[in-house]
Design a protein around this motif. Structure first.
Motif, PDB file in Angstrom:
ATOM      1  N   GLN A  81       0.837  -1.204   0.000  1.00 26.55           N
ATOM      2  CA  GLN A  81       0.000   0.000   0.000  1.00 26.55           C
ATOM      3  C   GLN A  81       0.877   1.262   0.000  1.00 26.55           C
ATOM      4  O   GLN A  81       0.611   2.219  -0.730  1.00 26.55           O
ATOM      5  CB  GLN A  81      -0.920  -0.023   1.222  1.00 26.55           C
ATOM      6  CG  GLN A  81      -1.817   1.197   1.330  1.00 26.55           C
ATOM      7  CD  GLN A  81      -2.632   1.191   2.624  1.00 26.55           C
ATOM      8  OE1 GLN A  81      -2.746   0.179   3.305  1.00 26.55           O
ATOM      9  NE2 GLN A  81      -3.196   2.328   2.964  1.00 26.55           N
ATOM     10  N   GLN A  82       1.931   1.262   0.822  1.00 26.68           N
ATOM     11  CA  GLN A  82       2.840   2.411   0.867  1.00 26.68           C
ATOM     12  C   GLN A  82       3.583   2.569  -0.456  1.00 26.68           C
ATOM     13  O   GLN A  82       3.758   3.684  -0.948  1.00 26.68           O
ATOM     14  CB  GLN A  82       3.840   2.235   2.010  1.00 26.68           C
ATOM     15  CG  GLN A  82       3.201   2.308   3.382  1.00 26.68           C
ATOM     16  CD  GLN A  82       4.109   1.736   4.461  1.00 26.68           C
ATOM     17  OE1 GLN A  82       4.897   0.825   4.212  1.00 26.68           O
ATOM     18  NE2 GLN A  82       3.990   2.271   5.670  1.00 26.68           N
ATOM     19  N   GLU A  93       1.385   4.201  -2.906  1.00 23.39           N
ATOM     20  CA  GLU A  93       1.233   5.624  -2.575  1.00 23.39           C
ATOM     21  C   GLU A  93       2.427   6.437  -3.084  1.00 23.39           C
ATOM     22  O   GLU A  93       2.264   7.522  -3.648  1.00 23.39           O
ATOM     23  CB  GLU A  93       1.095   5.780  -1.056  1.00 23.39           C
ATOM     24  CG  GLU A  93       0.837   7.195  -0.598  1.00 23.39           C
ATOM     25  CD  GLU A  93       0.717   7.311   0.920  1.00 23.39           C
ATOM     26  OE1 GLU A  93       1.122   8.359   1.446  1.00 23.39           O
ATOM     27  OE2 GLU A  93       0.235   6.362   1.576  1.00 23.39           O
ATOM     28  N   ARG A 127       8.398  12.486   1.033  1.00 20.39           N
ATOM     29  CA  ARG A 127       7.100  12.888   0.486  1.00 20.39           C
ATOM     30  C   ARG A 127       7.183  14.355   0.043  1.00 20.39           C
ATOM     31  O   ARG A 127       7.701  15.196   0.787  1.00 20.39           O
ATOM     32  CB  ARG A 127       6.033  12.690   1.573  1.00 20.39           C
ATOM     33  CG  ARG A 127       4.625  12.599   1.029  1.00 20.39           C
ATOM     34  CD  ARG A 127       3.647  12.244   2.130  1.00 20.39           C
ATOM     35  NE  ARG A 127       3.457  13.398   3.001  1.00 20.39           N
ATOM     36  CZ  ARG A 127       3.259  13.323   4.312  1.00 20.39           C
ATOM     37  NH1 ARG A 127       3.213  12.168   4.934  1.00 20.39           N
ATOM     38  NH2 ARG A 127       3.090  14.422   5.021  1.00 20.39           N
ATOM     39  N   GLU A 174       2.385   7.720  -6.586  1.00 25.70           N
ATOM     40  CA  GLU A 174       1.475   8.836  -6.879  1.00 25.70           C
ATOM     41  C   GLU A 174       2.072  10.194  -6.515  1.00 25.70           C
ATOM     42  O   GLU A 174       1.490  11.229  -6.833  1.00 25.70           O
ATOM     43  CB  GLU A 174       0.154   8.634  -6.124  1.00 25.70           C
ATOM     44  CG  GLU A 174      -0.603   7.398  -6.600  1.00 25.70           C
ATOM     45  CD  GLU A 174      -1.841   7.116  -5.771  1.00 25.70           C
ATOM     46  OE1 GLU A 174      -2.270   7.994  -4.980  1.00 25.70           O
ATOM     47  OE2 GLU A 174      -2.378   6.012  -5.908  1.00 25.70           O
ATOM     48  N   TRP A 175       3.206  10.208  -5.849  1.00 24.15           N
ATOM     49  CA  TRP A 175       3.810  11.471  -5.448  1.00 24.15           C
ATOM     50  C   TRP A 175       4.271  12.253  -6.670  1.00 24.15           C
ATOM     51  O   TRP A 175       4.861  11.707  -7.594  1.00 24.15           O
ATOM     52  CB  TRP A 175       4.994  11.230  -4.528  1.00 24.15           C
ATOM     53  CG  TRP A 175       4.622  10.683  -3.176  1.00 24.15           C
ATOM     54  CD1 TRP A 175       3.373  10.535  -2.656  1.00 24.15           C
ATOM     55  CD2 TRP A 175       5.524  10.192  -2.199  1.00 24.15           C
ATOM     56  NE1 TRP A 175       3.442   9.997  -1.401  1.00 24.15           N
ATOM     57  CE2 TRP A 175       4.754   9.774  -1.090  1.00 24.15           C
ATOM     58  CE3 TRP A 175       6.902  10.063  -2.135  1.00 24.15           C
ATOM     59  CZ2 TRP A 175       5.316   9.240   0.062  1.00 24.15           C
ATOM     60  CZ3 TRP A 175       7.470   9.533  -0.991  1.00 24.15           C
ATOM     61  CH2 TRP A 175       6.680   9.132   0.092  1.00 24.15           C
ATOM     62  N   TRP A 194       2.170   2.522 -10.211  1.00 22.89           N
ATOM     63  CA  TRP A 194       2.305   1.298  -9.416  1.00 22.89           C
ATOM     64  C   TRP A 194       2.025   0.067 -10.278  1.00 22.89           C
ATOM     65  O   TRP A 194       2.720  -0.939 -10.175  1.00 22.89           O
ATOM     66  CB  TRP A 194       1.381   1.362  -8.204  1.00 22.89           C
ATOM     67  CG  TRP A 194       1.405   0.116  -7.367  1.00 22.89           C
ATOM     68  CD1 TRP A 194       0.331  -0.657  -7.041  1.00 22.89           C
ATOM     69  CD2 TRP A 194       2.530  -0.506  -6.743  1.00 22.89           C
ATOM     70  NE1 TRP A 194       0.734  -1.729  -6.264  1.00 22.89           N
ATOM     71  CE2 TRP A 194       2.076  -1.646  -6.067  1.00 22.89           C
ATOM     72  CE3 TRP A 194       3.899  -0.215  -6.704  1.00 22.89           C
ATOM     73  CZ2 TRP A 194       2.922  -2.503  -5.356  1.00 22.89           C
ATOM     74  CZ3 TRP A 194       4.747  -1.065  -5.998  1.00 22.89           C
ATOM     75  CH2 TRP A 194       4.269  -2.184  -5.335  1.00 22.89           C
TER      76      TRP A 194
END
Length: 165
Positions: free
Chosen positions: A17-18, A21, A89, A24-25, A39
């Motif tokens: 999941q991480q 994520e 991030r 998408e940054w 992903w």
């Protein structure tokens, strides 16, 4: 998260999941070169943290005190060296958190292999990252050119000074 105090960072295994994520940054130019493909593509091609085995062996989530994903790290083994790859991030970049973030990754690298030298590569134009790594105890030891997705680019190799830890 308050901008008055530095959040405390720690590392943990990077889960799927991480990893999704992170894909998408979106970084502002010129830092946008640090973005990842989707992903789905990472998994399909089984590259980097899209490969479950490589993710488990080399990648870490960097979490803040609230256990929120603040970034990731890769600990890449090279003979007697661990080469770090670090990504924060995008909304946290440029807020003065980089030194503590980097040191959380360094602590994990030292725990994994106390004898190994710790180094990283950074593009020579990325002065924001270079200053952060210097504050964290790294120093430039070499300059060279290597291939990037765009073209050949100049890099510094920076080595961590364990005597400062």
């Amino acid at each position: 998260m308050s901008h008055l105090s530095t959040p405390h960072f720690h590392t943990a295994p990077l889960n799927e999941q991480q990893a999704a994520e992170i894909c998408e940054w979106v970084y502002e130019p010129p830092y946008d070169i640090y973005g990842w493909m989707s992903w789905d593509q990472m998994q399909e091609l089984e590259i980097e943290f899209g490969d479950p085995e490589l993710r488990q062996q080399q990648y870490l989530a960097v979490l803040d005190a609230k256990e929120e994903l603040a970034g990731f790290a890769q600990l890449f083994p090279l003979q007697q060296t661990i080469r770090l790859g670090i990504g924060m991030r995008p909304d946290l970049c440029g807020n003065g958190y980089g030194t503590e973030f980097t040191l959380a990754v360094v602590r994990t690298a030292i725990q994994r292999n106390p004898e190994a030298e710790i180094d990283l590569e950074v593009l020579t134009w990325n002065q924001r990252a270079i200053r952060t790594y210097q504050k964290a105890g790294f120093h430039i030891t070499d300059t060279y050119t290597r291939r990037t997705p765009d073209d050949m680019k100049p890099f510094y190799c920076m080595v961590y000074n364990k005597q400062t830890s």
